[in-house]
Design a protein around this motif. Sequence first.
Motif, mmCIF file in Angstrom:
data_model
loop_
_atom_site.group_PDB
_atom_site.id
_atom_site.type_symbol
_atom_site.label_atom_id
_atom_site.label_comp_id
_atom_site.label_asym_id
_atom_site.label_seq_id
_atom_site.Cartn_x
_atom_site.Cartn_y
_atom_site.Cartn_z
ATOM 1 N N MET A 192 2.104 -0.636 -6.536
ATOM 2 C CA MET A 192 1.734 0.012 -5.575
ATOM 3 C C MET A 192 -0.399 -1.044 -5.056
ATOM 4 S SD MET A 192 0.809 3.298 -4.172
ATOM 5 C CE MET A 192 -0.558 4.013 -5.657
ATOM 6 N N LEU A 193 -0.857 -1.657 -4.236
ATOM 7 C CA LEU A 193 -2.014 -1.489 -3.885
ATOM 8 C C LEU A 193 -2.736 -1.082 -4.930
ATOM 9 C CD1 LEU A 193 -2.062 -3.623 -0.677
ATOM 10 C CD2 LEU A 193 -2.268 -4.701 -2.563
ATOM 11 N N ASP A 194 -3.963 -1.070 -5.475
ATOM 12 C CA ASP A 194 -5.304 0.144 -5.975
ATOM 13 C C ASP A 194 -6.338 -0.299 -5.688
ATOM 14 O OD1 ASP A 194 -6.349 1.581 -7.431
ATOM 15 O OD2 ASP A 194 -6.080 -0.119 -9.629
ATOM 16 N N PRO A 195 -7.058 -0.089 -4.409
ATOM 17 C CA PRO A 195 -7.876 0.105 -3.528
ATOM 18 C C PRO A 195 -9.116 -0.080 -4.475
ATOM 19 C CG PRO A 195 -6.858 2.410 -2.853
ATOM 20 C CD PRO A 195 -6.263 1.318 -3.953
ATOM 21 N N ALA A 196 -9.308 1.278 -5.431
ATOM 22 C CA ALA A 196 -9.986 1.829 -6.566
ATOM 23 C C ALA A 196 -10.655 0.587 -7.115
ATOM 24 C CB ALA A 196 -9.651 2.721 -7.058
ATOM 25 N N SER A 197 -10.090 -0.527 -7.728
ATOM 26 C CA SER A 197 -10.227 -1.915 -8.481
ATOM 27 C C SER A 197 -10.580 -2.487 -6.516
ATOM 28 C CB SER A 197 -8.881 -2.116 -9.265
ATOM 29 O OG SER A 197 -8.884 -1.266 -10.253
ATOM 30 N N ALA B 251 9.928 11.174 -7.118
ATOM 31 C CA ALA B 251 10.812 10.436 -5.289
ATOM 32 C C ALA B 251 11.245 11.036 -4.394
ATOM 33 C CB ALA B 251 11.172 8.824 -6.155
ATOM 34 N N ALA B 252 11.576 12.233 -4.435
ATOM 35 C CA ALA B 252 11.463 13.079 -2.950
ATOM 36 C C ALA B 252 10.435 13.898 -2.366
ATOM 37 C CB ALA B 252 13.067 13.538 -3.353
ATOM 38 N N ALA B 253 9.950 14.771 -3.626
ATOM 39 C CA ALA B 253 9.273 15.874 -3.676
ATOM 40 C C ALA B 253 7.679 15.215 -3.143
ATOM 41 C CB ALA B 253 9.223 16.997 -4.512
ATOM 42 N N MET B 254 7.291 15.020 -3.779
ATOM 43 C CA MET B 254 5.570 14.141 -4.113
ATOM 44 C C MET B 254 5.266 13.101 -3.032
ATOM 45 S SD MET B 254 5.390 13.793 -8.107
ATOM 46 C CE MET B 254 3.707 14.132 -8.191
ATOM 47 N N PRO B 255 4.571 13.564 -2.303
ATOM 48 C CA PRO B 255 4.570 12.761 -1.010
ATOM 49 C C PRO B 255 2.979 11.542 -1.314
ATOM 50 C CG PRO B 255 3.905 15.687 -0.340
ATOM 51 C CD PRO B 255 4.781 15.172 -1.744
ATOM 52 N N ASP B 256 2.632 12.208 -2.505
ATOM 53 C CA ASP B 256 1.325 11.517 -2.529
ATOM 54 C C ASP B 256 1.875 10.628 -3.826
ATOM 55 O OD1 ASP B 256 -1.588 11.791 -2.485
ATOM 56 O OD2 ASP B 256 -1.667 11.040 -4.340
ATOM 57 N N ALA B 257 1.063 8.498 -2.768
ATOM 58 C CA ALA B 257 1.601 7.956 -3.480
ATOM 59 C C ALA B 257 0.654 8.146 -4.485
ATOM 60 C CB ALA B 257 1.085 6.636 -2.398
ATOM 61 N N GLU B 258 -0.806 8.468 -4.955
ATOM 62 C CA GLU B 258 -0.860 7.722 -6.344
ATOM 63 C C GLU B 258 -0.768 9.026 -6.971
ATOM 64 O OE1 GLU B 258 -4.000 6.086 -6.856
ATOM 65 O OE2 GLU B 258 -3.447 4.825 -5.361
ATOM 66 N N GLU B 259 -0.364 9.692 -6.680
ATOM 67 C CA GLU B 259 0.549 10.727 -7.595
ATOM 68 C C GLU B 259 1.631 10.126 -8.196
ATOM 69 O OE1 GLU B 259 1.168 15.345 -6.169
ATOM 70 O OE2 GLU B 259 -0.562 15.455 -6.334
ATOM 71 N N ARG B 260 2.469 9.722 -7.016
ATOM 72 C CA ARG B 260 3.949 9.350 -7.746
ATOM 73 C C ARG B 260 3.795 8.511 -9.024
ATOM 74 N NH1 ARG B 260 5.117 9.258 -2.158
ATOM 75 N NH2 ARG B 260 5.159 7.010 -2.302
ATOM 76 N N GLN B 261 2.489 6.742 -8.473
ATOM 77 C CA GLN B 261 1.911 5.882 -9.378
ATOM 78 C C GLN B 261 1.732 6.986 -10.841
ATOM 79 O OE1 GLN B 261 1.690 2.913 -8.729
ATOM 80 N NE2 GLN B 261 1.566 2.417 -10.722
ATOM 81 N N GLN B 262 1.065 8.141 -10.746
ATOM 82 C CA GLN B 262 0.974 8.910 -12.161
ATOM 83 C C GLN B 262 2.737 8.518 -12.860
ATOM 84 O OE1 GLN B 262 -1.946 12.083 -12.296
ATOM 85 N NE2 GLN B 262 -2.825 10.930 -10.344
ATOM 86 N N VAL B 263 2.729 9.210 -12.314
ATOM 87 C CA VAL B 263 3.940 9.883 -13.061
ATOM 88 C C VAL B 263 5.209 8.579 -13.500
ATOM 89 C CG1 VAL B 263 6.708 10.415 -12.295
ATOM 90 C CG2 VAL B 263 5.031 11.645 -11.494
ATOM 91 N N PRO C 184 0.820 -1.068 0.122
ATOM 92 C CA PRO C 184 -0.053 0.080 0.059
ATOM 93 C C PRO C 184 0.750 1.801 -0.023
ATOM 94 C CG PRO C 184 0.291 -0.955 2.490
ATOM 95 C CD PRO C 184 1.029 -2.209 0.633
ATOM 96 N N GLY C 185 0.469 2.377 -0.652
ATOM 97 C CA GLY C 185 1.238 3.482 -1.239
ATOM 98 C C GLY C 185 2.530 3.443 -0.912
ATOM 99 N N THR C 186 3.210 2.354 -2.212
ATOM 100 C CA THR C 186 4.774 2.265 -2.023
ATOM 101 C C THR C 186 4.655 2.444 -3.656
ATOM 102 O OG1 THR C 186 4.374 1.359 -0.001
ATOM 103 C CG2 THR C 186 6.798 1.508 -1.691
ATOM 104 N N VAL C 187 5.639 3.386 -4.421
ATOM 105 C CA VAL C 187 5.875 3.805 -5.404
ATOM 106 C C VAL C 187 7.102 3.410 -5.877
ATOM 107 C CG1 VAL C 187 5.214 5.036 -7.763
ATOM 108 C CG2 VAL C 187 3.845 4.526 -6.205
ATOM 109 N N LEU C 188 8.038 2.601 -6.774
ATOM 110 C CA LEU C 188 9.220 2.594 -6.645
ATOM 111 C C LEU C 188 9.883 2.918 -8.491
ATOM 112 C CD1 LEU C 188 12.346 1.777 -6.290
ATOM 113 C CD2 LEU C 188 11.254 -0.758 -7.349
ATOM 114 N N LEU C 189 10.051 4.120 -8.438
ATOM 115 C CA LEU C 189 10.822 4.791 -9.205
ATOM 116 C C LEU C 189 12.163 4.275 -9.738
ATOM 117 C CD1 LEU C 189 8.758 8.204 -8.440
ATOM 118 C CD2 LEU C 189 8.041 6.611 -10.474
ATOM 119 N N PRO C 190 12.424 3.932 -11.228
ATOM 120 C CA PRO C 190 13.584 3.473 -11.691
ATOM 121 C C PRO C 190 14.822 4.998 -11.551
ATOM 122 C CG PRO C 190 12.123 3.786 -13.979
ATOM 123 C CD PRO C 190 11.373 4.275 -12.625
ATOM 124 N N ARG C 191 16.120 3.906 -11.231
ATOM 125 C CA ARG C 191 17.044 4.847 -10.647
ATOM 126 C C ARG C 191 16.745 5.632 -9.111
ATOM 127 N NH1 ARG C 191 19.525 6.614 -15.406
ATOM 128 N NH2 ARG C 191 17.606 7.705 -16.311
#
Length: 231
Positions: A57-62, A177-189, A20-27
């Motif tokens: 990341m878990l998708d609670p909307a689905s 990864a450093a500046a966007m605390p909202d996980a859903e926004e990071r998932q959009q990235v 939940p709430g975890t997004v791993l971005l490249p590098r």
Amino acid sequence: MNADDLTPKALAEVPIFPLPGTVLLPRTMISLHVFEPRYRAMTEDCLEGHRLMAIAMLDPASEPDSEDRPAIHRVAGLGALRRSARLPDGRFNLVVEGLCRVRLGPELPMDKAYRRAPAEVLHDVAPEESAALASAMASLRALCARAMAQLSPKDASELEGLNQVTDPGHLADLVAAAAMPDAEERQQVLDEVDVEKRVQLVAGALGAYLLSHAPESEPGAFGWGIHPGKA
């Protein structure tokens, strides 16, 4: 293993770590604490195999799938286990580095305790020359400079390396990864392979975040306390 070293065999059965709430971005890097028995088994298999896992990341909307497993975002961060420490009771502390974006295919039969799926690497798409991309990069760099000016000297020094990043897609991922605390926004990235759109997305989110903070905020009060790679 690096992104360029990935083989069809390594991508054919990628272990999935749904979180939940975890997004791993490249590098970028994330730290994980593994305690559930099924994910301990997954970690042991990863260490003995390709040392790869997909952080999804878990998708609670689905809705859950046909096996009643929680829904996950199908675009995930494929990570390599860079460091691992097994604790006396069998738990693990891990450091995982993001290698690339992947799209997870149909999941494989549950003949192991954890979920697995084939993974397709998603490559960045960027125009060779784009005035819009250059403008978005200039805006993002200006916003980064403004954000760093509001940090404590210690936090600012940890982010100075961003000034040396010239690849637009990479810079957008690091800033997200450093500046966007909202996980859903990071998932959009993570979902966005169009580099121009990704840079614009991150610049817009960072600009909105800066506007929400009063100019008189004291050093260190700005929310960019998440270090690169923390998710």
